[in-house]
Design a protein around this motif. Structure first.
Motif, PDB file in Angstrom:
ATOM      1  N   ASN A   1       0.819  -1.203   0.000  1.00  0.00           N
ATOM      2  CA  ASN A   1       0.000   0.000   0.000  1.00  0.00           C
ATOM      3  C   ASN A   1       0.855   1.257   0.000  1.00  0.00           C
ATOM      4  N   ARG A   2       1.956   1.235   0.749  1.00  0.00           N
ATOM      5  CA  ARG A   2       2.834   2.405   0.785  1.00  0.00           C
ATOM      6  C   ARG A   2       3.485   2.633  -0.572  1.00  0.00           C
ATOM      7  N   ASN A   3       3.904   1.557  -1.218  1.00  0.00           N
ATOM      8  CA  ASN A   3       4.499   1.703  -2.542  1.00  0.00           C
ATOM      9  C   ASN A   3       3.507   2.281  -3.525  1.00  0.00           C
ATOM     10  N   LEU A   4       2.231   1.871  -3.367  1.00  0.00           N
ATOM     11  CA  LEU A   4       1.213   2.313  -4.322  1.00  0.00           C
ATOM     12  C   LEU A   4       0.804   3.752  -4.094  1.00  0.00           C
ATOM     13  N   THR A   5       0.482   4.078  -2.864  1.00  0.00           N
ATOM     14  CA  THR A   5      -0.093   5.401  -2.616  1.00  0.00           C
ATOM     15  C   THR A   5       0.955   6.479  -2.459  1.00  0.00           C
ATOM     16  N   GLN A   6       2.226   6.086  -2.298  1.00  0.00           N
ATOM     17  CA  GLN A   6       3.333   7.031  -2.239  1.00  0.00           C
ATOM     18  C   GLN A   6       3.101   8.103  -1.171  1.00  0.00           C
ATOM     19  N   GLY A   7       2.821   7.632   0.045  1.00  0.00           N
ATOM     20  CA  GLY A   7       2.712   8.544   1.177  1.00  0.00           C
ATOM     21  C   GLY A   7       1.304   9.002   1.476  1.00  0.00           C
ATOM     22  N   SER A   8       0.309   8.688   0.639  1.00  0.00           N
ATOM     23  CA  SER A   8      -1.056   9.085   0.927  1.00  0.00           C
ATOM     24  C   SER A   8      -1.603   8.233   2.059  1.00  0.00           C
ATOM     25  N   PRO A   9      -2.553   8.741   2.843  1.00  0.00           N
ATOM     26  CA  PRO A   9      -3.038   8.001   4.006  1.00  0.00           C
ATOM     27  C   PRO A   9      -3.845   6.778   3.656  1.00  0.00           C
ATOM     28  N   GLY A  10      -4.303   6.629   2.422  1.00  0.00           N
ATOM     29  CA  GLY A  10      -5.097   5.482   2.039  1.00  0.00           C
ATOM     30  C   GLY A  10      -6.579   5.752   2.183  1.00  0.00           C
ATOM     31  N   ALA A  11      -7.376   4.790   1.689  1.00  0.00           N
ATOM     32  CA  ALA A  11      -8.832   4.929   1.715  1.00  0.00           C
ATOM     33  C   ALA A  11      -9.368   4.541   3.089  1.00  0.00           C
ATOM     34  N   SER A  12     -10.396   5.240   3.550  1.00  0.00           N
ATOM     35  CA  SER A  12     -11.000   4.950   4.844  1.00  0.00           C
ATOM     36  C   SER A  12     -11.821   3.665   4.770  1.00  0.00           C
ATOM     37  N   PHE A  13     -12.229   3.172   5.937  1.00  0.00           N
ATOM     38  CA  PHE A  13     -13.047   1.958   6.007  1.00  0.00           C
ATOM     39  C   PHE A  13     -14.360   2.155   5.267  1.00  0.00           C
TER      40      PHE A  13
ATOM     41  N   THR B   1      -0.490  -9.243  -3.355  1.00  0.00           N
ATOM     42  CA  THR B   1      -1.746  -8.491  -3.314  1.00  0.00           C
ATOM     43  C   THR B   1      -2.353  -8.347  -4.703  1.00  0.00           C
ATOM     44  N   SER B   2      -2.208  -9.371  -5.517  1.00  0.00           N
ATOM     45  CA  SER B   2      -2.763  -9.355  -6.864  1.00  0.00           C
ATOM     46  C   SER B   2      -3.342 -10.727  -7.168  1.00  0.00           C
ATOM     47  N   TYR B   3      -4.580 -10.763  -7.672  1.00  0.00           N
ATOM     48  CA  TYR B   3      -5.224 -12.025  -8.038  1.00  0.00           C
ATOM     49  C   TYR B   3      -4.397 -12.754  -9.097  1.00  0.00           C
ATOM     50  N   GLU B   4      -3.876 -11.986 -10.059  1.00  0.00           N
ATOM     51  CA  GLU B   4      -3.084 -12.594 -11.121  1.00  0.00           C
ATOM     52  C   GLU B   4      -1.799 -13.218 -10.578  1.00  0.00           C
ATOM     53  N   ASP B   5      -1.157 -12.544  -9.623  1.00  0.00           N
ATOM     54  CA  ASP B   5       0.081 -13.071  -9.063  1.00  0.00           C
ATOM     55  C   ASP B   5      -0.162 -14.288  -8.177  1.00  0.00           C
ATOM     56  N   LEU B   6      -1.371 -14.405  -7.611  1.00  0.00           N
ATOM     57  CA  LEU B   6      -1.718 -15.641  -6.912  1.00  0.00           C
ATOM     58  C   LEU B   6      -1.762 -16.810  -7.900  1.00  0.00           C
TER      59      LEU B   6
ATOM     60  N   PRO C   1      -7.296  -4.901  -5.078  1.00  0.00           N
ATOM     61  CA  PRO C   1      -6.960  -3.486  -5.282  1.00  0.00           C
ATOM     62  C   PRO C   1      -7.464  -2.579  -4.161  1.00  0.00           C
ATOM     63  N   ILE C   2      -8.681  -2.840  -3.673  1.00  0.00           N
ATOM     64  CA  ILE C   2      -9.200  -2.046  -2.549  1.00  0.00           C
ATOM     65  C   ILE C   2      -8.373  -2.307  -1.298  1.00  0.00           C
ATOM     66  N   TYR C   3      -7.950  -3.550  -1.109  1.00  0.00           N
ATOM     67  CA  TYR C   3      -7.089  -3.910   0.023  1.00  0.00           C
ATOM     68  C   TYR C   3      -5.778  -3.128  -0.021  1.00  0.00           C
ATOM     69  N   CYS C   4      -5.219  -2.982  -1.225  1.00  0.00           N
ATOM     70  CA  CYS C   4      -3.942  -2.266  -1.370  1.00  0.00           C
ATOM     71  C   CYS C   4      -4.047  -0.813  -0.921  1.00  0.00           C
ATOM     72  N   GLU C   5      -5.209  -0.206  -1.140  1.00  0.00           N
ATOM     73  CA  GLU C   5      -5.363   1.219  -0.837  1.00  0.00           C
ATOM     74  C   GLU C   5      -6.077   1.474   0.488  1.00  0.00           C
ATOM     75  N   LEU C   6      -6.384   0.403   1.243  1.00  0.00           N
ATOM     76  CA  LEU C   6      -7.080   0.559   2.517  1.00  0.00           C
ATOM     77  C   LEU C   6      -6.160   1.190   3.559  1.00  0.00           C
ATOM     78  N   ARG C   7      -6.689   2.147   4.302  1.00  0.00           N
ATOM     79  CA  ARG C   7      -5.936   2.758   5.394  1.00  0.00           C
ATOM     80  C   ARG C   7      -5.752   1.751   6.525  1.00  0.00           C
TER      81      ARG C   7
END
Length: 453
Positions: A31-43, A102-107, A264-270
Motif C-alpha cells: 500500500n505504501r508503494n502504491l499510494t506514495q505517502g497518501s493516508p489510504g482509503a477509509s473503512f 496483493t494481486s489475483y493474477e500473481d496468486l 486493489p481495494i485492500y492495497c489502498e485501505l488505510r
C-alpha cells in the motif's frame, strides 16, 4: 506505479519483514508503494467501493431469478452464494497474508506459474468486459425511455436523444471514459457513495410501487386497466424448477462477484490488515445481500411470473408516465453508470499484464488500453440482444471461476496446511461446488438456446 500494476511481482521474502506482524506488514508495504505517502482509503470509502463493485446490473435480474426458483428456493440459494462469496474472499486474503502477494493474477502465478497468471488475467478480463457491457446495455435500453418519460407530447421524427446507441456513445465518452482514466481506484470512493444512495432509493421505490401495479396484470396496457389477462397467477411460488432456473445461480454469482476489486481495494485501505479487509468485505456483502433480497421479493410480488429479465422494463410498460418510476429509472441508470469505471480498473490491469508484462507504467499504454476497452464494451452493449444472455453465460463461466473455483484451487496449491485440515477441505468443497455449478448451468443454458432455435 499506477493502478496497483506490478505490485509485489517480485514476491518479497517473508523473512525480510522483521519486527512487525506479517498480517499487517505485507499488504501495508504494498500500500505504501502504491499510494506514495497518501493516508489510504477509509473503512467507509472502501465499503462503498466494494459495494459498488458488487451491486450493479445484477440487482435488475434477481426478481427474474426468484420467479424461476420460488421465494424459499431463491432465499436459500442467495444465502449460499453470499456465504461462499465471503468465504472465498477469506481464502484470497489468507493467501495474500501467507505470500505477501496483493494481486489475483500473481496468486495464479504463485500457484501454477505463468499459465496460472495468464488464465486468471484472461478470466478477469472476460468477466469484467461482460459486466461492463451489461451495465451499458441497461443504459442503451433504459435511458431513452427515461428521457421520453419527461417529454410532453409526441416527438416528431426520430430525435437523436431518443436513440439508445447515440445516448450510449455520448455517456461513454463524457462520463465513463474520464472516470476510467483516473490513476487510482480510491478516487472513486465518492462516486461509489453516490451510487449506493441511488441503489437504496431504487429498493425503496420497488417496495412502494408493489401496490401500484394491479394483479392480474392488464392485458392491454395501452387501452385501460379494465382488461386483464386471465392467465396471470397472483399466488407467489415458494419453490419452482423449470428451464429458466438455469439462470438463477449464474445470475447470483454474477451479482456477488467483487473479487477482482477486493485486492486493489485492500492495497489502498488505510491501516490495511487481513481482519480489517475481511470486515470491509463482510459489511459490503451483508448490505448488498439485504438490498438484493428486498428488491427481488418486491419485484417478484409485483409482476409474479410476468417479471422481465430486466426489472425496470416491467415498470416502464405498466407505469410508463409515473414520475417516481421515471426518477428511480434515472437513479439506477446513474448508479450503474458510475459502477463501470470501478469495474474497468481490474480489467485494464489484466489486459496490461497479458499484453505488456513487466513494463513500467506508461501513460500512453494507460490511455490507449482504456480507450480500447471502453470502445469494446460500447460495441458489445450495442449488439447484445438480451441482458439475460450476459448474466447467464458470464455468470456460469468466468463468475463461477473467480468466485468459487480459483480461490479454492489456489488455496489447495499454495497453502502448506495438511490436506485433511478443515480449511483445505472447505477449499476443496468450494472448488467442487464451483465446477458443478458452472458445468450444470452452462449446459442448461446452451440446451435452452438450442430448444429456442
Amino acid at each position: 506505479m499506477n493502478d496497483y500494476e506490478g505490485i509485489n511481482s517480485a514476491q518479497p521474502d517473508r523473512t525480510s519483514i522483521q519486527g512487525h506482524d506479517v498480517t499487517e506488514s505485507a499488504p501495508l508495504l504494498a500500500n505504501r508503494n502504491l499510494t506514495q505517502g497518501s493516508p489510504g482509503a477509509s473503512f467507509g470509502s472502501s465499503v462503498f467501493n466494494l459495494m459498488n463493485a458488487i451491486m450493479g446490473s445484477g440487482i435488475l435480474g434477481l426478481a427474474y431469478a426468484m420467479a424461476s426458483t420460488g421465494i424459499i428456493g431463491f432465499c436459500i440459494l442467495l444465502i449460499i452464494v453470499a456465504s461462499l462469496a465471503s468465504y472465498s474472499i477469506h481464502l484470497l486474503l489468507k493467501m495474500c497474508d501467507q505470500t505477501a502477494i496483493t494481486s489475483y493474477e500473481d496468486l495464479g502465478l504463485r500457484a501454477f506459474q505463468k499459465p496460472g497468471k495468464v488464465l486468471v488475467a484472461s478470466t478477469i478480463l472476460i468477466q469484467n468486459i461482460g459486466a461492463m457491457s451489461s451495465y451499458l446495455f441497461i443504459i442503451k435500453s433504459e435511458l431513452p425511455t427515461a428521457i421520453a418519460g419527461f417529454l410532453s407530447g409526441d416527438q416528431s421524427g426520430d430525435p437523436w436523444y431518443l436513440d439508445g446507441r447515440t445516448i450510449l456513445i455520448i455517456t461513454a465518452v463524457c462520463i465513463v471514459l474520464p472516470l476510467a482514466l483516473l490513476p487510482k481506484i480510491g478516487f472513486l470512493g465518492y462516486t461509489s457513495g453516490i451510487s449506493f444512495l441511488f441503489m437504496v432509493y431504487f429498493v425503496i421505490v420497488i417496495i412502494i410501487k408493489k401496490w401500484s401495479v394491479p394483479c392480474p396484470l392488464p392485458q392491454n396496457v395501452t387501452v385501460s386497466y379494465s382488461q386483464f389477462s386471465n392467465s396471470s397467477d397472483c399466488v407467489p411460488k415458494l419453490f419452482a424448477i423449470s428451464s429458466k432456473s438455469a439462470y438463477a445461480i449464474p445470475t447470483m454469482a454474477f451479482s456477488f462477484l467483487c473479487h477482482t476489486s477486493v485486492l486493489p481495494i485492500y492495497c489502498e485501505l488505510r491501516r490495511p490488515s487481513k481482519s480489517r479487509m475481511q470486515k470491509v468485505a463482510n459489511t459490503g456483502i451483508a448490505f448488498s445481500f439485504l438490498m438484493y433480497l428486498v428488491s427481488a421479493i418486491f419485484g417478484y410480488l409485483t409482476f409474479f411470473d410476468e417479471v422481465d429479465s430486466e426489472l425496470l422494463q416491467g415498470y416502464g410498460q405498466y407505469l410508463p408516465h409515473d414520475v417516481v418510476i421515471m426518477t428511480v429509472r434515472i437513479s439506477i441508470l446513474l448508479a450503474v453508470l458510475l459502477t463501470v469505471p470501478l469495474i474497468h480498473f481490474p480489467a485494464r490491469k489484466a489486459f496490461i499484464m497479458l499484453c505488456f508484462p513487466g513494463r513500467p507504467f506508461s501513460w500512453l499504454i494507460h490511455i490507449v488500453v482504456t480507450i480500447g476497452l471502453v470502445t469494446t464494451i460500447v460495441l458489445l452493449a450495442i449488439y447484445v440482444p438480451d441482458i439475460r444472455n450476459v448474466f447467464g453465460i458470464v455468470g456460469a463461466t468466468t463468475s463461477t471461476c473467480l468466485l468459487f473455483v480459483y480461490p479454492g484451487l489456489f488455496y489447495l496449491k499454495i497453502s502448506s496446511e495438511s490436506f485433511r485440515s478443515l480449511q483445505k477441505l472447505s477449499a476443496l468443497a468450494l472448488l467442487v461446488f464451483g465446477v458443478c455449478v458452472g458445468v450444470l448451468s452452462l449446459s442448461l443454458i446452451i440446451s435452452n438456446w438450442v430448444e429456442s432455435q
